[in-house]
Design a protein around this motif. Structure first.
Motif, PDB file in Angstrom:
ATOM      1  N   SER A   8     -16.362  24.353  13.367  1.00  0.00           N
ATOM      2  CA  SER A   8     -16.957  23.181  14.037  1.00  0.00           C
ATOM      3  C   SER A   8     -16.086  22.777  15.228  1.00  0.00           C
ATOM      4  CB  SER A   8     -17.075  22.035  13.029  1.00  0.00           C
ATOM      5  OG  SER A   8     -15.837  21.833  12.383  1.00  0.00           O
ATOM      6  N   PRO A   9     -16.599  21.908  16.124  1.00  0.00           N
ATOM      7  CA  PRO A   9     -15.784  21.510  17.280  1.00  0.00           C
ATOM      8  C   PRO A   9     -14.434  20.922  16.858  1.00  0.00           C
ATOM      9  CG  PRO A   9     -18.056  20.807  17.580  1.00  0.00           C
ATOM     10  CD  PRO A   9     -17.956  21.326  16.171  1.00  0.00           C
ATOM     11  N   ILE A  10     -13.413  21.338  17.576  1.00  0.00           N
ATOM     12  CA  ILE A  10     -12.055  20.842  17.296  1.00  0.00           C
ATOM     13  C   ILE A  10     -11.772  19.745  18.318  1.00  0.00           C
ATOM     14  CG2 ILE A  10      -9.600  21.490  17.286  1.00  0.00           C
ATOM     15  CD1 ILE A  10     -10.607  24.440  16.854  1.00  0.00           C
TER      16      ILE A  10
ATOM     17  N   MET B 102     -19.312  32.307  22.492  1.00  0.00           N
ATOM     18  CA  MET B 102     -18.887  31.683  23.752  1.00  0.00           C
ATOM     19  C   MET B 102     -18.013  30.453  23.457  1.00  0.00           C
ATOM     20  SD  MET B 102     -19.367  31.530  27.113  1.00  0.00           S
ATOM     21  CE  MET B 102     -19.655  30.425  28.482  1.00  0.00           C
ATOM     22  N   ILE B 103     -16.760  30.485  23.918  1.00  0.00           N
ATOM     23  CA  ILE B 103     -15.918  29.299  23.698  1.00  0.00           C
ATOM     24  C   ILE B 103     -15.952  28.404  24.932  1.00  0.00           C
ATOM     25  CG2 ILE B 103     -14.342  30.194  21.933  1.00  0.00           C
ATOM     26  CD1 ILE B 103     -12.368  30.841  24.240  1.00  0.00           C
ATOM     27  N   ARG B 104     -15.778  27.142  24.735  1.00  0.00           N
ATOM     28  CA  ARG B 104     -15.695  26.219  25.862  1.00  0.00           C
ATOM     29  C   ARG B 104     -14.793  25.050  25.480  1.00  0.00           C
ATOM     30  NH1 ARG B 104     -21.562  23.335  25.377  1.00  0.00           N
ATOM     31  NH2 ARG B 104     -21.704  23.625  23.152  1.00  0.00           N
ATOM     32  N   PHE B 105     -14.238  24.402  26.487  1.00  0.00           N
ATOM     33  CA  PHE B 105     -13.509  23.164  26.201  1.00  0.00           C
ATOM     34  C   PHE B 105     -13.730  22.164  27.319  1.00  0.00           C
ATOM     35  CE2 PHE B 105      -9.618  22.858  28.843  1.00  0.00           C
ATOM     36  CZ  PHE B 105      -9.496  24.152  29.355  1.00  0.00           C
ATOM     37  N   LEU B 106     -13.645  20.911  26.915  1.00  0.00           N
ATOM     38  CA  LEU B 106     -13.863  19.820  27.846  1.00  0.00           C
ATOM     39  C   LEU B 106     -12.688  18.866  27.664  1.00  0.00           C
ATOM     40  CD1 LEU B 106     -16.282  19.032  29.664  1.00  0.00           C
ATOM     41  CD2 LEU B 106     -17.118  17.642  27.775  1.00  0.00           C
ATOM     42  N   THR B 107     -12.073  18.464  28.757  1.00  0.00           N
ATOM     43  CA  THR B 107     -10.993  17.479  28.624  1.00  0.00           C
ATOM     44  C   THR B 107     -11.470  16.144  29.191  1.00  0.00           C
ATOM     45  OG1 THR B 107      -9.909  17.686  30.793  1.00  0.00           O
ATOM     46  CG2 THR B 107      -9.313  19.324  29.105  1.00  0.00           C
ATOM     47  N   ALA B 108     -10.871  15.067  28.693  1.00  0.00           N
ATOM     48  CA  ALA B 108     -11.139  13.738  29.253  1.00  0.00           C
ATOM     49  C   ALA B 108      -9.828  12.970  29.280  1.00  0.00           C
ATOM     50  CB  ALA B 108     -12.174  13.003  28.406  1.00  0.00           C
ATOM     51  N   GLY B 109      -9.739  11.994  30.157  1.00  0.00           N
ATOM     52  CA  GLY B 109      -8.548  11.156  30.173  1.00  0.00           C
ATOM     53  C   GLY B 109      -7.991  10.974  31.569  1.00  0.00           C
ATOM     54  N   GLU B 110      -7.534   9.764  31.851  1.00  0.00           N
ATOM     55  CA  GLU B 110      -6.884   9.472  33.123  1.00  0.00           C
ATOM     56  C   GLU B 110      -5.366   9.521  32.920  1.00  0.00           C
ATOM     57  OE1 GLU B 110      -9.888   7.631  32.370  1.00  0.00           O
ATOM     58  OE2 GLU B 110     -10.702   9.140  33.741  1.00  0.00           O
ATOM     59  N   SER B 111      -4.635   9.736  34.016  1.00  0.00           N
ATOM     60  CA  SER B 111      -3.183   9.925  33.909  1.00  0.00           C
ATOM     61  C   SER B 111      -2.496   8.744  33.223  1.00  0.00           C
ATOM     62  CB  SER B 111      -2.584  10.142  35.294  1.00  0.00           C
ATOM     63  OG  SER B 111      -1.191  10.276  35.199  1.00  0.00           O
ATOM     64  N   HIS B 112      -2.898   7.518  33.576  1.00  0.00           N
ATOM     65  CA  HIS B 112      -2.257   6.343  32.982  1.00  0.00           C
ATOM     66  C   HIS B 112      -3.209   5.595  32.048  1.00  0.00           C
ATOM     67  CE1 HIS B 112      -0.172   7.218  36.819  1.00  0.00           C
ATOM     68  NE2 HIS B 112       0.893   7.126  36.044  1.00  0.00           N
TER      69      HIS B 112
ATOM     70  N   ILE C 234     -12.123  18.586  23.592  1.00  0.00           N
ATOM     71  CA  ILE C 234     -12.990  19.144  22.554  1.00  0.00           C
ATOM     72  C   ILE C 234     -13.078  20.639  22.817  1.00  0.00           C
ATOM     73  CG2 ILE C 234     -15.307  19.197  21.534  1.00  0.00           C
ATOM     74  CD1 ILE C 234     -15.543  16.273  22.031  1.00  0.00           C
ATOM     75  N   VAL C 235     -12.716  21.402  21.798  1.00  0.00           N
ATOM     76  CA  VAL C 235     -12.690  22.859  21.879  1.00  0.00           C
ATOM     77  C   VAL C 235     -13.787  23.373  20.956  1.00  0.00           C
ATOM     78  CG1 VAL C 235     -11.298  24.911  21.363  1.00  0.00           C
ATOM     79  CG2 VAL C 235     -10.195  22.848  22.280  1.00  0.00           C
ATOM     80  N   GLU C 236     -14.630  24.243  21.474  1.00  0.00           N
ATOM     81  CA  GLU C 236     -15.762  24.681  20.654  1.00  0.00           C
ATOM     82  C   GLU C 236     -15.944  26.191  20.728  1.00  0.00           C
ATOM     83  OE1 GLU C 236     -19.918  25.224  19.397  1.00  0.00           O
ATOM     84  OE2 GLU C 236     -19.391  25.383  21.513  1.00  0.00           O
ATOM     85  N   GLY C 237     -16.309  26.799  19.615  1.00  0.00           N
ATOM     86  CA  GLY C 237     -16.717  28.205  19.630  1.00  0.00           C
ATOM     87  C   GLY C 237     -15.780  29.160  18.917  1.00  0.00           C
ATOM     88  N   PHE C 238     -14.626  28.672  18.435  1.00  0.00           N
ATOM     89  CA  PHE C 238     -13.730  29.591  17.718  1.00  0.00           C
ATOM     90  C   PHE C 238     -14.256  29.838  16.307  1.00  0.00           C
ATOM     91  CE2 PHE C 238     -10.812  28.510  21.124  1.00  0.00           C
ATOM     92  CZ  PHE C 238     -10.287  29.766  21.388  1.00  0.00           C
ATOM     93  N   PRO C 239     -14.047  31.043  15.777  1.00  0.00           N
ATOM     94  CA  PRO C 239     -14.542  31.340  14.433  1.00  0.00           C
ATOM     95  C   PRO C 239     -13.783  30.535  13.373  1.00  0.00           C
ATOM     96  CG  PRO C 239     -13.188  33.150  15.269  1.00  0.00           C
ATOM     97  CD  PRO C 239     -13.350  32.187  16.397  1.00  0.00           C
ATOM     98  N   SER C 240     -14.322  30.507  12.178  1.00  0.00           N
ATOM     99  CA  SER C 240     -13.675  29.784  11.075  1.00  0.00           C
ATOM    100  C   SER C 240     -12.475  30.574  10.553  1.00  0.00           C
ATOM    101  CB  SER C 240     -14.669  29.576   9.935  1.00  0.00           C
ATOM    102  OG  SER C 240     -15.045  30.849   9.431  1.00  0.00           O
ATOM    103  N   ASN C 241     -11.680  29.908   9.759  1.00  0.00           N
ATOM    104  CA  ASN C 241     -10.531  30.508   9.049  1.00  0.00           C
ATOM    105  C   ASN C 241      -9.385  30.949   9.965  1.00  0.00           C
ATOM    106  OD1 ASN C 241     -11.882  30.121   6.694  1.00  0.00           O
ATOM    107  ND2 ASN C 241     -12.735  32.189   6.606  1.00  0.00           N
ATOM    108  N   LEU C 242      -9.415  30.469  11.198  1.00  0.00           N
ATOM    109  CA  LEU C 242      -8.329  30.772  12.131  1.00  0.00           C
ATOM    110  C   LEU C 242      -7.196  29.784  11.864  1.00  0.00           C
ATOM    111  CD1 LEU C 242      -7.219  32.033  14.774  1.00  0.00           C
ATOM    112  CD2 LEU C 242      -8.634  30.391  16.024  1.00  0.00           C
TER     113      LEU C 242
END
Ligand code: EPS
Length: 402
Positions: A71-73, A1-11, A18-26
């Motif tokens: 690991s989480p990217i 299961m992949i998931r991602f979370l974004t953070a940050g305000e426009s200014h 943070i991107v999580e769940g992709f296999p290694s060696n990609l």
């Protein structure tokens, strides 16, 4: 299961993902992510902000020597404009000279956001509801695209219309009629569209649209439009009819609808199929050589919530930008008097950017379904699972019915 979370305000200082769940060696290349970030910034009709920003990603974790570790990217995109907003956006103590914004712009999240979160300054809603956040989504989407390349799944998009100006020969019909070049690769669509400043596929249409944007801009008004996003190379069998939330189309519709200012999503012929006869609506199944194929692709590559193996075709509608130079009526919340909405620097049209963002959202959903079906801790394992399924698939279908 992949998931991602974004953070940050426009200014604020930066956007992070943070991107999580992709296999290694990609294999992941910074330049590839930057390439898509640049594409998102293009487009005739954008405002002054795009002259300030020059988006590029800093990879903070999860990748070593251009390969994922499993690991989480974590990714960071700086906001250059932060330099001009350090007082107004400080996470520290409030400076004394900051004015609260009390006039909500119709069509933006200003009023609902302030009501919901109990703010006395509309700036607090503006910042996170801004489409600036989509840069972080494109960064995450570029990781998904890198993963999909291993299976020759590609994604592309084009702008179908802006301000109700449509092409004379709509490529969408070629997609529905399956009248495509041999070995159609959806990325080629994006390459063609990227050559146009408004990401359309027809020169005449481009000229008309640019003229219209110029005249609308002069009047202080804004425009929306429609865009088409396509994925090619999917195997048959992503998604399922067994439950509503397992359907591929459920997730695609939600992902495209989640893009700021999108108000409509269709898969395949969508709303127009509701007006057609069944016999003119469904895709006939025929035998060609040793294969079973569909003559047309009005279903947009999905039947019963499952990918058919034909291109996935999604169409989205983006409303006009809500910030107007010639503003419309609103209420000043500090005086409760009728007033015209606040003017603020913004874009006049952002449909070309929206189409690029939709590629990332579609890539994300397809990558999610691919990994759910084929799993694997390393990309090699995922590929083995994929190869074993796809190689046996046709024979299984034939054998099972003998
Ligand atoms: C946006 C308003 C504009 C756009 C912004 C989205 O920003 P500003 O208020 O700073 O002029 O440029 O889009 C981006 C910054 C971007 O990177 O796409 C809004 O209100 O949604």
């Amino acid at each position: 299961m992949i998931r991602f979370l974004t953070a940050g305000e426009s200014h604020g200082k930066a956007l992070t993902t943070i991107v999580e769940g992709f296999p290694s060696n990609l294999k992941i290349e910074k330049n590839y992510i930057d390439f898509h970030l640049k594409r998102r910034q293009m487009g005739y009709g954008r405002g002054g902000r795009m002259k300030i920003e020059s988006d590029s990603v800093e990879i903070l974790s999860g990748i070593r020597f251009q390969k994922t570790l499993g690991s989480p990217i974590s990714l960071l995109i700086k906001n250059n404009d932060w330099e001009n907003w350090t007082d107004k956006m400080t996470p520290g103590k409030r400076p004394g000279n900051i004015e609260n914004i009390s006039i909500p712009r119709p069509g933006h999240a200003d009023l609902v956001g302030s009501g919901k979160y109990n703010f006395n300054d509309i700036r607090n809603s503006i910042e996170r509801s801004s489409a600036r956040e989509t840069a972080a989504r494109v960064a995450a989407g570029s990781i998904a695209r890198s993963f999909l390349q291993n299976f020759r799944i590609t994604i592309g998009s084009f702008v179908e219309s802006i301000g109700n100006i449509y092409p004379a020969d709509n490529f969408l019909h070629k997609l529905f009629n399956n009248n495509l070049p041999f070995n159609f690769d959806a990325w080629q669509l994006a390459e063609d569209a990227d050559r146009s400043p408004v990401r359309v596929l027809e020169k005449k249409q481009e000229e008309k649209i640019i003229r219209k944007i110029k005249s609308v801009k002069k009047k202080g008004d804004t425009l929306g439009g429609t865009f088409v996003t396509v994925a090619s190379g999917l195997p048959l069998g992503l998604g399922s009819f067994v439950h509503y939330d397992k359907r591929l189309d459920t997730e695609i519709a939600a992902a495209i609808m989640s893009i700021n200012a999108v108000k409509g999503v269709e898969i395949g012929t969508g709303f127009s199929s509701a007006e057609a006869l069944g016999s003119k609506s469904h895709d006939q199944i025929i035998k060609e050589g040793n294969n079973i194929i569909r003559k047309t692709n009005r279903a947009g590559g999905i039947e019963g919530g499952i990918s058919t193996g034909m291109p996935v075709i999604v169409r989205g509608a983006m409303k006009p930008i809500a910030t107007l130079i010639s503003p419309i009526a609103t209420v000043d919340l500090s005086t409760m008097k009728n007033i015209l909405a606040r003017r603020e620097r913004s874009d006049f049209v952002a449909v070309p950017a929206c189409a690029v963002i939709s590629e990332s959202m579609l890539a994300w959903v397809i990558a999610k379904f691919m990994l759910e079906k084929f799993g694997g801790d390393s990309i090699e394992e995922t590929k083995d699972n994929y190869n074993s399924y796809t190689k046996k698939l046709n024979n299984r279908i034939k054998r099972n019915f003998r």
